[in-house]
Design a protein around this motif. Structure first.
Motif, PDB file in Angstrom:
ATOM      1  N   PRO A   1      10.210-120.719  -2.370  1.00 58.77           N
ATOM      2  CA  PRO A   1      10.152-121.538  -1.160  1.00 58.77           C
ATOM      3  C   PRO A   1      11.116-121.009  -0.097  1.00 58.77           C
ATOM      4  O   PRO A   1      12.316-120.904  -0.348  1.00 58.77           O
ATOM      5  CB  PRO A   1      10.567-122.925  -1.634  1.00 58.77           C
ATOM      6  N   GLU A   2      10.574-120.603   1.038  1.00 58.82           N
ATOM      7  CA  GLU A   2      11.365-120.148   2.178  1.00 58.82           C
ATOM      8  C   GLU A   2      12.244-118.934   1.892  1.00 58.82           C
ATOM      9  O   GLU A   2      13.279-118.750   2.525  1.00 58.82           O
ATOM     10  CB  GLU A   2      12.214-121.301   2.732  1.00 58.82           C
ATOM     11  N   THR A   3      11.869-118.081   0.932  1.00 59.76           N
ATOM     12  CA  THR A   3      12.603-116.850   0.647  1.00 59.76           C
ATOM     13  C   THR A   3      11.631-115.678   0.751  1.00 59.76           C
ATOM     14  O   THR A   3      10.647-115.619   0.014  1.00 59.76           O
ATOM     15  CB  THR A   3      13.239-116.888  -0.763  1.00 59.76           C
ATOM     16  N   PHE A   4      11.930-114.765   1.692  1.00 63.28           N
ATOM     17  CA  PHE A   4      11.029-113.661   1.997  1.00 63.28           C
ATOM     18  C   PHE A   4      11.788-112.348   2.101  1.00 63.28           C
ATOM     19  O   PHE A   4      12.912-112.318   2.587  1.00 63.28           O
ATOM     20  CB  PHE A   4      10.338-113.889   3.355  1.00 63.28           C
ATOM     21  N   SER A   5      11.153-111.258   1.683  1.00 62.43           N
ATOM     22  CA  SER A   5      11.654-109.920   1.989  1.00 62.43           C
ATOM     23  C   SER A   5      10.611-109.242   2.881  1.00 62.43           C
ATOM     24  O   SER A   5       9.409-109.433   2.693  1.00 62.43           O
ATOM     25  CB  SER A   5      11.925-109.103   0.718  1.00 62.43           C
ATOM     26  N   LEU A   6      11.103-108.497   3.870  1.00 66.11           N
ATOM     27  CA  LEU A   6      10.244-107.834   4.845  1.00 66.11           C
ATOM     28  C   LEU A   6      10.473-106.330   4.768  1.00 66.11           C
ATOM     29  O   LEU A   6      11.619-105.879   4.701  1.00 66.11           O
ATOM     30  CB  LEU A   6      10.568-108.311   6.259  1.00 66.11           C
ATOM     31  N   TYR A   7       9.376-105.582   4.793  1.00 71.63           N
ATOM     32  CA  TYR A   7       9.405-104.128   4.695  1.00 71.63           C
ATOM     33  C   TYR A   7       8.588-103.577   5.865  1.00 71.63           C
ATOM     34  O   TYR A   7       7.370-103.752   5.898  1.00 71.63           O
ATOM     35  CB  TYR A   7       8.777-103.660   3.385  1.00 71.63           C
ATOM     36  N   GLY A   8       9.256-102.942   6.813  1.00 75.90           N
ATOM     37  CA  GLY A   8       8.567-102.446   8.001  1.00 75.90           C
ATOM     38  C   GLY A   8       8.678-100.948   8.158  1.00 75.90           C
ATOM     39  O   GLY A   8       9.390-100.271   7.410  1.00 75.90           O
ATOM     40  N   HIS A   9       8.001-100.434   9.178  1.00 75.53           N
ATOM     41  CA  HIS A   9       7.910 -99.009   9.488  1.00 75.53           C
ATOM     42  C   HIS A   9       7.182 -98.271   8.365  1.00 75.53           C
ATOM     43  O   HIS A   9       7.527 -97.140   8.017  1.00 75.53           O
ATOM     44  CB  HIS A   9       9.280 -98.373   9.712  1.00 75.53           C
ATOM     45  N   LEU A  10       6.185 -98.909   7.784  1.00 82.84           N
ATOM     46  CA  LEU A  10       5.445 -98.272   6.701  1.00 82.84           C
ATOM     47  C   LEU A  10       4.297 -97.436   7.259  1.00 82.84           C
ATOM     48  O   LEU A  10       3.607 -97.845   8.191  1.00 82.84           O
ATOM     49  CB  LEU A  10       4.896 -99.321   5.737  1.00 82.84           C
TER      50      LEU A  10
END
Length: 114
Positions: A54-63
């Motif tokens: 709940p309300e915990t996210f990891s973000l991975y960008g520039h893929l």
């Protein structure tokens, strides 16, 4: 499941870290979870967002490429994509961000070897 939208302006500010990586380097999930978003996102190139609770996210960008789609379950260490250069950049790097209760937190604690 929280939803994330792309298009027009970036709805997410940059609150994470950029990590220099080799072009095409494998990008792995830091923890088990479910993919909340996978696709192009303004300012982030291809972005993958994994919900870990709940309300915990990891973000991975520039893929350069994503290997998982929305709704897929992922496990810690699973390759979810390949790194590439950010928009308008020459060198490859990974954007990594961690959010808890809607707030960015120091993501480096999740990147330390266990």
């Amino acid at each position: 499941m929280r939803s994330f939208r792309s298009g027009g302006q970036s709805a997410l500010p940059f609150n994470g870290v950029e990590i220099a990586v080799e072009d095409g380097a494998a990008v792995s999930a830091v923890h088990d979870g479910e993919v909340a978003f996978s696709g192009p996102f303004t300012g982030f190139g291809h972005l993958i967002i994994v919900q870990h609770g709940p309300e915990t996210f990891s973000l991975y960008g520039h893929l350069r490429a994503g290997h998982v789609g929305k709704g897929e379950r992922v496990t810690a260490g699973q390759v979810i994509g390949r790194a590439g250069p950010p928009p308008n950049a020459r060198d490859s790097r990974l954007y990594f961000e961690l959010r808890v209760d809607g707030q960015p937190v120091n993501p480096l604690q999740w990147l330390r070897p266990q």
